[in-house]
Scaffold this motif. Sequence first.
Motif, PDB file in Angstrom:
ATOM      1  N   ARG A 110      59.724 -15.272  54.755  1.00 12.11           N
ATOM      2  CA  ARG A 110      60.039 -13.857  55.179  1.00 12.11           C
ATOM      3  C   ARG A 110      59.887 -13.753  56.608  1.00 12.11           C
ATOM      4  NH1 ARG A 110      57.691 -12.716  49.955  1.00 12.11           N
ATOM      5  NH2 ARG A 110      55.663 -12.234  50.898  1.00 12.11           N
ATOM      6  N   ARG A 111      58.867 -14.567  57.399  1.00 11.56           N
ATOM      7  CA  ARG A 111      58.859 -14.375  58.853  1.00 11.56           C
ATOM      8  C   ARG A 111      59.971 -15.091  59.270  1.00 11.56           C
ATOM      9  NH1 ARG A 111      53.493 -16.112  57.603  1.00 11.56           N
ATOM     10  NH2 ARG A 111      53.722 -18.194  58.178  1.00 11.56           N
ATOM     11  N   GLN A 112      60.282 -16.190  58.608  1.00 11.97           N
ATOM     12  CA  GLN A 112      61.916 -16.856  59.313  1.00 11.97           C
ATOM     13  C   GLN A 112      62.819 -15.993  59.214  1.00 11.97           C
ATOM     14  OE1 GLN A 112      62.162 -19.519  60.822  1.00 11.97           O
ATOM     15  NE2 GLN A 112      64.227 -19.587  60.983  1.00 11.97           N
ATOM     16  N   LEU A 113      63.004 -15.084  58.212  1.00 16.46           N
ATOM     17  CA  LEU A 113      64.039 -13.961  57.892  1.00 16.46           C
ATOM     18  C   LEU A 113      63.903 -13.003  58.946  1.00 16.46           C
ATOM     19  CD1 LEU A 113      63.911 -13.691  53.984  1.00 16.46           C
ATOM     20  CD2 LEU A 113      66.024 -14.414  55.243  1.00 16.46           C
ATOM     21  N   HIS A 119      62.808 -13.459  61.831  1.00 19.70           N
ATOM     22  CA  HIS A 119      63.100 -14.252  63.139  1.00 19.70           C
ATOM     23  C   HIS A 119      64.790 -14.355  63.109  1.00 19.70           C
ATOM     24  CE1 HIS A 119      63.034 -16.918  66.498  1.00 19.70           C
ATOM     25  NE2 HIS A 119      64.090 -17.380  65.816  1.00 19.70           N
ATOM     26  N   LEU A 120      65.497 -14.576  62.138  1.00 17.36           N
ATOM     27  CA  LEU A 120      67.051 -14.963  62.098  1.00 17.36           C
ATOM     28  C   LEU A 120      67.442 -13.300  62.360  1.00 17.36           C
ATOM     29  CD1 LEU A 120      67.238 -17.214  58.927  1.00 17.36           C
ATOM     30  CD2 LEU A 120      67.712 -17.634  61.379  1.00 17.36           C
ATOM     31  N   ALA A 170      69.868 -11.540  65.716  1.00 19.30           N
ATOM     32  CA  ALA A 170      71.463 -10.928  65.680  1.00 19.30           C
ATOM     33  C   ALA A 170      71.380  -9.377  65.239  1.00 19.30           C
ATOM     34  CB  ALA A 170      72.302 -11.658  64.382  1.00 19.30           C
ATOM     35  N   GLU A 171      72.297  -8.790  65.580  1.00 21.45           N
ATOM     36  CA  GLU A 171      72.365  -7.205  65.258  1.00 21.45           C
ATOM     37  C   GLU A 171      72.194  -6.983  63.757  1.00 21.45           C
ATOM     38  OE1 GLU A 171      75.134  -3.217  65.736  1.00 21.45           O
ATOM     39  OE2 GLU A 171      74.920  -4.767  67.603  1.00 21.45           O
ATOM     40  N   PHE A 190      72.292  -7.187  56.384  1.00 24.30           N
ATOM     41  CA  PHE A 190      70.822  -6.795  56.732  1.00 24.30           C
ATOM     42  C   PHE A 190      70.535  -6.945  58.155  1.00 24.30           C
ATOM     43  CE2 PHE A 190      70.978  -8.820  52.522  1.00 24.30           C
ATOM     44  CZ  PHE A 190      70.318  -7.884  51.802  1.00 24.30           C
ATOM     45  N   LYS A 191      69.709  -5.851  58.550  1.00 31.14           N
ATOM     46  CA  LYS A 191      69.475  -5.520  59.901  1.00 31.14           C
ATOM     47  C   LYS A 191      67.856  -5.497  60.198  1.00 31.14           C
ATOM     48  CE  LYS A 191      70.485  -2.444  63.536  1.00 31.14           C
ATOM     49  NZ  LYS A 191      71.271  -1.051  64.208  1.00 31.14           N
ATOM     50  N   LEU A 192      67.299  -6.027  60.768  1.00 34.86           N
ATOM     51  CA  LEU A 192      65.943  -5.922  61.348  1.00 34.86           C
ATOM     52  C   LEU A 192      65.358  -4.416  61.807  1.00 34.86           C
ATOM     53  CD1 LEU A 192      63.074  -7.184  61.457  1.00 34.86           C
ATOM     54  CD2 LEU A 192      63.495  -7.930  63.923  1.00 34.86           C
ATOM     55  N   ASN A 193      64.605  -3.788  61.272  1.00 39.47           N
ATOM     56  CA  ASN A 193      63.832  -2.679  61.752  1.00 39.47           C
ATOM     57  C   ASN A 193      62.484  -3.195  62.251  1.00 39.47           C
ATOM     58  OD1 ASN A 193      63.134  -0.103  62.410  1.00 39.47           O
ATOM     59  ND2 ASN A 193      62.478   0.418  60.100  1.00 39.47           N
TER      60      ASN A 193
END
Length: 109
Positions: free
Chosen positions: A19-22, A24-25, A29-30, A72-75
């Motif tokens: 999950r930490r790698q996800l 990071h990925l 990227a947006e 998917f997008k990071l929050n």
Amino acid sequence: MSENNQQRDVFDAIADPTRRQLIHLLAEAEERPLYELTAKFQMGRTAVSKHLTILKEAGLVHDRKVGRETRFKLNPKPLREVQDWVSFYSQFWSANMLRLEQLLQEEEE
């Protein structure tokens, strides 16, 4: 839980290296589609999806459908809780190291 009505603790969500790698990925990227994220791991789409669900439950990931694919997008907002926790202990260790340095200097005198 925070104002995001989170179902999962942020610390629990980031405890797993996958999950930490996800995270990071997604930070690089947006937005990324599921197939692109899956290609980065030696596990199937279902396993990656389960990890993304945990991140989503912690409020760390938003998803949206574009045709047949899910993107998917990071929050990063929930990571503030982690940053605040680490910051507290960083100050704790800095203060203790300063005291240790002072004691060592006193012993030298």
